[in-house]
Motif scaffolding. Sequence first.
Motif, PDB file in Angstrom:
ATOM      1  N   MET A   1       0.522  51.301  37.549  1.00  0.00           N
ATOM      2  CA  MET A   1       1.039  50.214  36.998  1.00  0.00           C
ATOM      3  C   MET A   1       1.414  49.008  37.830  1.00  0.00           C
ATOM      4  SD  MET A   1       4.038  51.047  34.008  1.00  0.00           S
ATOM      5  CE  MET A   1       4.816  52.326  34.994  1.00  0.00           C
ATOM      6  N   GLN A   2       1.704  49.566  39.169  1.00  0.00           N
ATOM      7  CA  GLN A   2       1.709  48.595  40.363  1.00  0.00           C
ATOM      8  C   GLN A   2       0.468  48.241  40.718  1.00  0.00           C
ATOM      9  OE1 GLN A   2       4.631  49.878  43.541  1.00  0.00           O
ATOM     10  NE2 GLN A   2       4.426  51.975  42.265  1.00  0.00           N
ATOM     11  N   ARG A   3      -0.586  48.853  40.680  1.00  0.00           N
ATOM     12  CA  ARG A   3      -1.645  48.438  41.121  1.00  0.00           C
ATOM     13  C   ARG A   3      -2.270  47.128  40.257  1.00  0.00           C
ATOM     14  NH1 ARG A   3      -5.309  51.312  44.092  1.00  0.00           N
ATOM     15  NH2 ARG A   3      -3.257  51.894  45.263  1.00  0.00           N
ATOM     16  N   VAL A   4      -2.189  47.538  39.008  1.00  0.00           N
ATOM     17  CA  VAL A   4      -2.539  46.762  37.787  1.00  0.00           C
ATOM     18  C   VAL A   4      -1.964  45.388  38.256  1.00  0.00           C
ATOM     19  CG1 VAL A   4      -2.427  46.093  35.413  1.00  0.00           C
ATOM     20  CG2 VAL A   4      -3.600  48.347  36.189  1.00  0.00           C
ATOM     21  N   HIS A   5      -0.670  45.330  38.295  1.00  0.00           N
ATOM     22  CA  HIS A   5       0.099  44.241  38.587  1.00  0.00           C
ATOM     23  C   HIS A   5      -0.390  43.460  39.910  1.00  0.00           C
ATOM     24  CE1 HIS A   5       3.267  41.128  39.089  1.00  0.00           C
ATOM     25  NE2 HIS A   5       3.367  41.657  40.104  1.00  0.00           N
ATOM     26  N   GLU A   6      -0.573  44.224  41.066  1.00  0.00           N
ATOM     27  CA  GLU A   6      -0.989  43.602  42.268  1.00  0.00           C
ATOM     28  C   GLU A   6      -2.416  42.986  42.143  1.00  0.00           C
ATOM     29  OE1 GLU A   6      -0.815  47.155  44.614  1.00  0.00           O
ATOM     30  OE2 GLU A   6       1.360  47.182  44.375  1.00  0.00           O
ATOM     31  N   THR A   7      -3.348  43.286  41.267  1.00  0.00           N
ATOM     32  CA  THR A   7      -4.546  42.929  41.085  1.00  0.00           C
ATOM     33  C   THR A   7      -4.678  41.983  39.866  1.00  0.00           C
ATOM     34  OG1 THR A   7      -5.228  44.937  39.854  1.00  0.00           O
ATOM     35  CG2 THR A   7      -5.712  44.827  42.155  1.00  0.00           C
ATOM     36  N   GLY A   8      -3.567  41.345  39.483  1.00  0.00           N
ATOM     37  CA  GLY A   8      -3.455  40.096  38.759  1.00  0.00           C
ATOM     38  C   GLY A   8      -3.503  40.584  37.120  1.00  0.00           C
ATOM     39  N   GLY A   9      -3.127  41.835  36.834  1.00  0.00           N
ATOM     40  CA  GLY A   9      -3.195  42.201  35.595  1.00  0.00           C
ATOM     41  C   GLY A   9      -1.970  42.213  34.913  1.00  0.00           C
ATOM     42  N   THR A  10      -1.830  42.545  33.572  1.00  0.00           N
ATOM     43  CA  THR A  10      -0.551  42.706  32.803  1.00  0.00           C
ATOM     44  C   THR A  10      -0.272  44.068  32.479  1.00  0.00           C
ATOM     45  OG1 THR A  10      -1.086  40.412  32.180  1.00  0.00           O
ATOM     46  CG2 THR A  10       0.628  41.817  30.814  1.00  0.00           C
ATOM     47  N   VAL A  11       1.041  44.282  32.492  1.00  0.00           N
ATOM     48  CA  VAL A  11       1.324  45.802  32.133  1.00  0.00           C
ATOM     49  C   VAL A  11       2.196  45.891  30.880  1.00  0.00           C
ATOM     50  CG1 VAL A  11       2.543  48.149  32.959  1.00  0.00           C
ATOM     51  CG2 VAL A  11       1.342  46.621  34.336  1.00  0.00           C
ATOM     52  N   ARG A  12       2.174  46.725  29.937  1.00  0.00           N
ATOM     53  CA  ARG A  12       3.014  46.909  28.951  1.00  0.00           C
ATOM     54  C   ARG A  12       3.281  48.325  28.642  1.00  0.00           C
ATOM     55  NH1 ARG A  12       3.107  44.076  23.003  1.00  0.00           N
ATOM     56  NH2 ARG A  12       5.104  44.978  21.976  1.00  0.00           N
ATOM     57  N   VAL A  13       4.450  48.811  28.379  1.00  0.00           N
ATOM     58  CA  VAL A  13       4.776  50.270  28.205  1.00  0.00           C
ATOM     59  C   VAL A  13       5.321  50.207  26.718  1.00  0.00           C
ATOM     60  CG1 VAL A  13       6.063  52.250  28.889  1.00  0.00           C
ATOM     61  CG2 VAL A  13       5.453  50.422  30.609  1.00  0.00           C
ATOM     62  N   VAL A  14       4.767  51.318  25.997  1.00  0.00           N
ATOM     63  CA  VAL A  14       5.242  51.718  24.537  1.00  0.00           C
ATOM     64  C   VAL A  14       5.787  53.035  24.702  1.00  0.00           C
ATOM     65  CG1 VAL A  14       3.053  52.181  23.918  1.00  0.00           C
ATOM     66  CG2 VAL A  14       5.127  52.088  22.322  1.00  0.00           C
ATOM     67  N   TYR A  15       7.126  53.076  24.506  1.00  0.00           N
ATOM     68  CA  TYR A  15       7.887  54.581  24.556  1.00  0.00           C
ATOM     69  C   TYR A  15       7.951  54.964  23.054  1.00  0.00           C
ATOM     70  CZ  TYR A  15       9.608  52.920  29.196  1.00  0.00           C
ATOM     71  OH  TYR A  15       9.865  52.504  30.488  1.00  0.00           O
ATOM     72  N   LEU A  16       7.565  56.029  22.724  1.00  0.00           N
ATOM     73  CA  LEU A  16       7.704  56.695  21.494  1.00  0.00           C
ATOM     74  C   LEU A  16       8.758  57.084  20.873  1.00  0.00           C
ATOM     75  CD1 LEU A  16       4.192  58.487  21.414  1.00  0.00           C
ATOM     76  CD2 LEU A  16       4.616  56.199  21.115  1.00  0.00           C
ATOM     77  N   THR A  17       9.763  57.486  21.829  1.00  0.00           N
ATOM     78  CA  THR A  17      11.040  57.998  21.499  1.00  0.00           C
ATOM     79  C   THR A  17      11.979  57.712  22.496  1.00  0.00           C
ATOM     80  OG1 THR A  17      11.261  60.120  22.892  1.00  0.00           O
ATOM     81  CG2 THR A  17      10.001  60.297  20.759  1.00  0.00           C
ATOM     82  N   ASN A  18      13.256  57.807  22.394  1.00  0.00           N
ATOM     83  CA  ASN A  18      14.438  57.596  23.553  1.00  0.00           C
ATOM     84  C   ASN A  18      14.541  58.503  24.453  1.00  0.00           C
ATOM     85  OD1 ASN A  18      14.437  54.764  22.348  1.00  0.00           O
ATOM     86  ND2 ASN A  18      16.162  55.188  21.233  1.00  0.00           N
ATOM     87  N   GLY A  19      13.904  59.762  24.160  1.00  0.00           N
ATOM     88  CA  GLY A  19      14.296  60.811  24.840  1.00  0.00           C
ATOM     89  C   GLY A  19      15.522  61.525  24.722  1.00  0.00           C
ATOM     90  N   GLU A  20      15.948  61.501  23.454  1.00  0.00           N
ATOM     91  CA  GLU A  20      17.535  61.801  23.174  1.00  0.00           C
ATOM     92  C   GLU A  20      17.677  63.327  22.847  1.00  0.00           C
ATOM     93  OE1 GLU A  20      15.463  60.080  20.959  1.00  0.00           O
ATOM     94  OE2 GLU A  20      15.346  61.194  19.218  1.00  0.00           O
ATOM     95  N   GLY A  21      16.352  63.892  22.329  1.00  0.00           N
ATOM     96  CA  GLY A  21      16.556  65.074  21.954  1.00  0.00           C
ATOM     97  C   GLY A  21      16.618  66.206  22.607  1.00  0.00           C
ATOM     98  N   TYR A  22      17.634  66.237  23.566  1.00  0.00           N
ATOM     99  CA  TYR A  22      17.632  67.094  24.956  1.00  0.00           C
ATOM    100  C   TYR A  22      18.985  67.653  25.278  1.00  0.00           C
ATOM    101  CZ  TYR A  22      16.499  68.492  29.908  1.00  0.00           C
ATOM    102  OH  TYR A  22      16.642  69.166  31.007  1.00  0.00           O
TER     103      TYR A  22
END
Length: 330
Positions: free
Chosen positions: A67-88
């Motif tokens: 993700m950092q490398r993409v940003h450093e080379t002029g790119g755009t990052v988006r993250v999609v979290y499928l769950t909130n990680g609550e079932g633990y």
Amino acid sequence: MRQTSLSALILATTVICVSPNASATATQRPTRRPHVPPTLLTVPEGTRLLVVAPHPDDEVLGAGGLMQRVHETGGTVRVVYLTNGEGYPEGVEAEEHGGKTPTPDDFRGYGRRRRHEARTAVEALALGDYKSTFLCFPDGGLCKLMRSYWSERRVAYRSPYTRLDRPPLAERLVPATEFRGEDLTQELAQIIGDFRPTLIVVPRKEDQHSDHCAAWFFLADALAAVRRVQPDYSVDVLNYIVHFYSWPFEKDGPTLDPPPHLSSGPSGWLTLPLTPDEERAKRQALRRYQTQMHVMSWFLDGFAKSNEVFSKPASIDVVLPVRRDLCDEP
Ligand SMILES: [Zn+2]
């Protein structure tokens, strides 16, 4: 909601993936593969990267450097979290400090806390106009959606942790979304269709956490849905892996070597060496997941190395739903 084109039950693959609780014994471990040095992964300028994370922290564990490398080379990052990680439950109990049995409110609160941690963690990566989306699907339940809770033909899946059967209204991209497989495919397809990433990273189907395994199949199904309406759309897909037997803890050291018992696939393993600054930022991001550091800092630290490893899938031709479990569940 119903998606007519996906209504037929089609068994698309015989791949089996197992949960972390499913007897990952040494006797079942695959044969060690011949060592072939990984190929260096290069990141094109202007890359539009979509990271698919089953839970908050997977994005940093698998692709915090990328993700950092993409940003450093002029790119755009988006993250999609499928769950909130609550079932633990172990994590929730650790936060409660009282040893009492967690309530649905406790699980929901834990999910909110992990979402907050995700935002602060990715801030540590300094990704500019980075954007994230939380789909709020049920932690620990994604495999069930691929087969048993696919369509409106039966009631939606209800989380045994939060007792919810749909995401909060404010979080739904498609208003009628409930905890059904076709709804998750459609929400993912909407993100892909809108953002039009040039690169997607998603867990491998061999990942031994059932939510991670399921994430691969939902991503592949969503890509097929996008291509039905945008036939000219193409994207590179890379896989990362988080849970696979005792990897990466079999070997200590500064680098992250590929799992020795897992096929590299047609691409061979790909490695992204991180700069000292990228490695440092990834480590700092992981430390912001305080709930996870509290119960398994050793695990998160195992991924804070001087490189990241990826592979390419052999095929992304997957059609859901399926007749039988692709992921063995606990
Ligand atoms: Zn995860």
